[in-house]
Design a protein around this motif. Structure first.
Motif, short mmCIF file in Angstrom:
data_model
loop_
_atom_site.label_atom_id
_atom_site.label_comp_id
_atom_site.label_asym_id
_atom_site.label_seq_id
_atom_site.Cartn_x
_atom_site.Cartn_y
_atom_site.Cartn_z
N SER A 1 40.01 82.75 34.44
CA SER A 1 39.86 83.61 33.27
C SER A 1 41.02 84.60 33.25
N ALA A 2 41.31 85.09 32.05
CA ALA A 2 42.39 86.07 31.92
C ALA A 2 42.10 87.30 32.77
N ARG A 3 40.84 87.68 32.81
CA ARG A 3 40.46 88.87 33.56
C ARG A 3 40.87 88.74 35.03
N ARG A 4 40.59 87.56 35.56
CA ARG A 4 40.89 87.32 36.98
C ARG A 4 42.39 87.28 37.23
N SER A 5 43.15 86.95 36.19
CA SER A 5 44.60 86.84 36.37
C SER A 5 45.29 88.20 36.31
N LEU A 6 44.54 89.25 35.99
CA LEU A 6 45.06 90.62 35.90
C LEU A 6 46.09 90.81 34.79
N LEU A 7 46.07 89.92 33.79
CA LEU A 7 47.06 90.03 32.71
C LEU A 7 46.42 90.63 31.46
N PRO A 8 47.24 91.31 30.64
CA PRO A 8 46.67 92.02 29.49
C PRO A 8 46.46 91.15 28.26
N ILE A 9 46.24 89.84 28.44
CA ILE A 9 46.00 88.96 27.29
C ILE A 9 44.51 89.05 26.93
N HIS A 10 44.09 88.29 25.92
CA HIS A 10 42.69 88.40 25.49
C HIS A 10 41.76 88.14 26.69
N PRO A 11 40.76 89.00 26.90
CA PRO A 11 39.93 88.85 28.12
C PRO A 11 39.18 87.51 28.19
N LYS A 12 38.97 86.86 27.02
CA LYS A 12 38.29 85.56 27.07
C LYS A 12 39.28 84.41 27.07
N ALA A 13 40.55 84.72 27.19
CA ALA A 13 41.57 83.66 27.23
C ALA A 13 41.41 82.85 28.52
N ARG A 14 41.94 81.62 28.46
CA ARG A 14 41.90 80.77 29.65
C ARG A 14 43.31 80.67 30.22
N VAL A 15 43.38 80.65 31.53
CA VAL A 15 44.66 80.40 32.19
C VAL A 15 44.54 79.05 32.88
N TYR A 16 45.40 78.11 32.48
CA TYR A 16 45.33 76.74 32.99
C TYR A 16 46.56 76.43 33.83
N GLY A 17 46.37 76.00 35.05
CA GLY A 17 47.48 75.60 35.91
C GLY A 17 47.63 74.10 35.86
N LEU A 18 48.79 73.61 35.48
CA LEU A 18 49.01 72.16 35.40
C LEU A 18 48.74 71.53 36.77
N PRO A 19 48.36 70.26 36.79
CA PRO A 19 48.06 69.62 38.07
C PRO A 19 49.31 69.50 38.93
N ILE A 20 49.14 69.58 40.23
CA ILE A 20 50.28 69.29 41.09
C ILE A 20 50.26 67.79 41.41
N VAL A 21 51.40 67.26 41.83
CA VAL A 21 51.47 65.82 42.08
C VAL A 21 50.97 65.55 43.50
N SER A 22 51.67 66.09 44.48
CA SER A 22 51.26 65.91 45.87
C SER A 22 52.15 66.78 46.74
N GLY A 23 51.58 67.42 47.74
CA GLY A 23 52.38 68.23 48.65
C GLY A 23 53.20 69.25 47.89
N HIS A 24 54.49 69.30 48.20
CA HIS A 24 55.37 70.25 47.52
C HIS A 24 55.88 69.73 46.18
N VAL A 25 55.48 68.52 45.80
CA VAL A 25 55.82 68.03 44.45
C VAL A 25 54.76 68.64 43.53
N GLY A 26 55.13 69.74 42.91
CA GLY A 26 54.13 70.59 42.30
C GLY A 26 53.90 70.42 40.82
N ALA A 27 53.33 71.47 40.23
CA ALA A 27 53.02 71.45 38.80
C ALA A 27 54.28 71.55 37.96
N ASP A 28 55.38 72.01 38.55
CA ASP A 28 56.65 72.02 37.81
C ASP A 28 57.16 70.59 37.63
N ALA A 29 56.99 69.77 38.69
CA ALA A 29 57.40 68.36 38.58
C ALA A 29 56.51 67.65 37.56
#
Ligand code: FES
Length: 547
Positions: free
Chosen positions: A264-292
């Motif tokens: 939740s936005a609240r948990r992320s400590l960011l000043p966006i809408h409190p009911k906003a969702r923060v979604y982290g893209l899936p990681i691939v494996s190990g250090h091949v992360g969500a950026d890949a």
């Protein structure tokens, strides 16, 4: 006698007892703060490059810092002579690239089905009302890199980019690569890394020209460590062999369906809408992360029939090779050298960085600097161009030794910007790791470099890389120029696509599960590949099919 202080290149004479923060204010350098100099917010970090001995001893508020990092509100100028040179965590203006650069998915072709929609004045997230408003609805995409952070603010109804921002990751005080950040987080479980980052992100969001409460979803791409730190996950297991994110472990145990994360936005400590969702893209494996994973989305790999390679050069270089039928990926711990870390005058690709170098026939060095500001240092693309020029003009040999019996090359002596022979060693090792990664992935696939149809160079570094110089020193395979596409920050592009399209988000969630992860350290030829890759010469294919 007086102390001359230079902060972010602005020079002033310091008064005895004056704090670095007060002095920065006097010369109009903005220092992030949320506590007004009380030592509590931990945001006012500066890196002291010279003159630490002229400053007061660290206070109790600075126990979390080591090396050259200080809180500017706590550091007072003590001595009445000497020079102090420091800088705040740097900010930069990313060149706004509203359209994809050579990517297959044009803005218009991205399916427009965001998670946040509108019905009259009702704002819905996944069909559930979270607000009432007739104003615009926005989403935020973030590429959370070890060295730099890029944010894109997007209008979720039109798909248009509204604003963007980029700045140095303030978590640098916890080390310049992911392994040191993991160690730091384990040693200082006081959430310091997270809180400092949240402070910087909050300032960046507040600077956007929209009401932060109109931001209803945020999509985060980043390497496995940066992403998991942001989502308050333990990163201990990513630092231990076999280097797995806690989400990967839980998925293997059947406790979750995907390595993606939500908060939740609240948990992320960011000043966006409190009911906003923060979604982290899936990681691939190990250090091949969500950026890949984000890069795979940006190049539309799920639909790709041709053989493509993606190389995102950074502190951890990600490599992806394949097509919709078979995908191999690897992560190369290249270290921070190509992002300017561990290099004497190195810096990220932000304003003030030398990004290109040319050596004229008469031996004079010409440089191109990012932004209309004085030179502060040299970034990765500048370093590659410089190495390429030194090699071309015979001033450096393939072993990385300067041939003119000098230990240092002046890039801008008046600004104290030099390139030392010892820096070459750091870059050689970073290059060695990248090249070894390429050889391992291609040989595991049973391919030669020349077999790929398109070689995408991703990342801010790859976008502005002088490809000819990169090929001359062997950082990039010797492919015809027509097959190399410099796509810029594909990670932020992928995060933006995921923000605009739930269909693409789901497609990615299932695609990452099919990726075969190549662990470099287990390949029998890894060490040979690495040693060969440390030399500055063109990288030829070494087809050695996995045994
Ligand atoms: S201003 Fe908050 S810690 Fe220095």
């Amino acid at each position: 006698m007086a102390v001359n202080l230079s902060i972010n290149g602005c020079v002033a004479t310091a008064l005895e007892g004056e704090s670095l923060f007060d002095l920065a204010e006097r010369v109009s350098v903005r220092v992030p703060t949320s506590c007004r100099k009380l030592g509590k917010c931990k945001e006012c970090i500066v890196e002291v490059l010279d003159g630490m001995q002229s400053l007061s001893a660290p206070t109790l508020f600075e126990r979390h810092l080591s090396g050259n990092f200080r809180l500017s509100c706590q550091s007072q100028v003590l001595r009445n002579d000497g020079d102090v040179r420091c800088h705040t965590m740097r900010r930069g203006q990313m060149r706004i690239e509203r359209h994809s650069l050579g990517l297959p998915l044009s803005n218009a072709a991205i399916p427009r089905d965001p998670a946040v929609t509108r019905e009259g004045d009702r704002i819905l997230l996944d069909g559930v009302e979270i607000d009432r408003s007739t104003g615009p609805i926005h989403g935020l995409a973030m590429d959370l890199g070890t060295t730099t952070i890029v944010l894109r603010l997007i209008d979720l109804e039109s798909g248009e980019l509204v604003a963007d921002a980029s700045f140095e990751n303030p978590q640098r005080f916890g080390g310049s690569d992911v392994m040191s950040r993991i160690q730091y987080d384990c040693d200082h479980p006081g959430k310091l890394l997270r809180r400092t980052l949240a402070g910087y992100l909050s300032h960046a969001i507040a600077d956007f020209p929209v009401d932060p409460l109109s931001i209803y979803e945020m999509v985060v791409a980043g390497n496995s460590t940066m992403r998991d730190l942001f989502f308050r996950q333990s990163v201990y297991s990513i630092g231990q062999n076999p280097y797995r994110s806690i989400t990967e472990i839980e998925m293997a145990e059947g406790r979750r369906e995907s390595t993606s994360l939500t908060a939740s936005a609240r948990r992320s400590l960011l000043p966006i809408h409190p009911k906003a969702r923060v979604y982290g893209l899936p990681i691939v494996s190990g250090h091949v992360g969500a950026d890949a994973a984000a890069c795979m989305l940006a190049v539309d790999l799920a639909q790709e029939e041709r053989l493509i390679a993606i190389m995102d050069i950074g502190t951890n270089t990600e490599l992806i090779l394949g097509n919709r039928h078979r995908i191999l990926a690897a992560s190369c711990p290249a270290g921070p050298a190509f992002e300017g870390g561990a290099i004497s005058s190195g810096m990220p690709a932000l304003d003030g960085a030398i990004e290109d170098v040319e050596i004229g026939a008469e031996g004079g060095i010409r440089t191109r600097v990012i932004g209309d500001v004085p030179v502060e240092g040299i970034c990765g693309s500048g370093l590659v161009a410089l190495l390429g020029e030194l090699l071309r003009t015979g001033q450096m040999n393939s072993m990385g030794r300067f041939t003119d019996d000098v230990a240092s090359i002046e890039l801008d002596a008046s600004r104290g910007v030099f390139f030392n022979e010892s820096d070459v060693n750091e870059l050689a090792q970073a290059k060695g790791a990248n090249v070894a990664g390429l050889h391992v992935v291609f040989s595991n696939y049973g391919l030669e470099f020349g077999d790929v149809d398109t070689f995408y160079l991703a990342g801010g570094f790859g976008r502005h890389l002088n490809v000819e110089a990169a090929q001359r020193i062997g950082l990039v395979p010797n492919l015809p120029a027509s097959r190399i596409v410099q796509v810029g920050n594909a990670s932020i592009e992928g995060a933006s696509i995921a923000l605009l399209s739930m269909a693409k988000r789901r497609e990615l969630e299932s695609l990452v599960k099919r990726v075969e992860h190549c662990r470099l350290e287990t390949h029998p030829d890894f060490f040979d590949f690495f040693v060969e890759g440390c030399q500055f010469k063109p990288a030829e294919s070494a087809l050695r099919v996995a045994r």
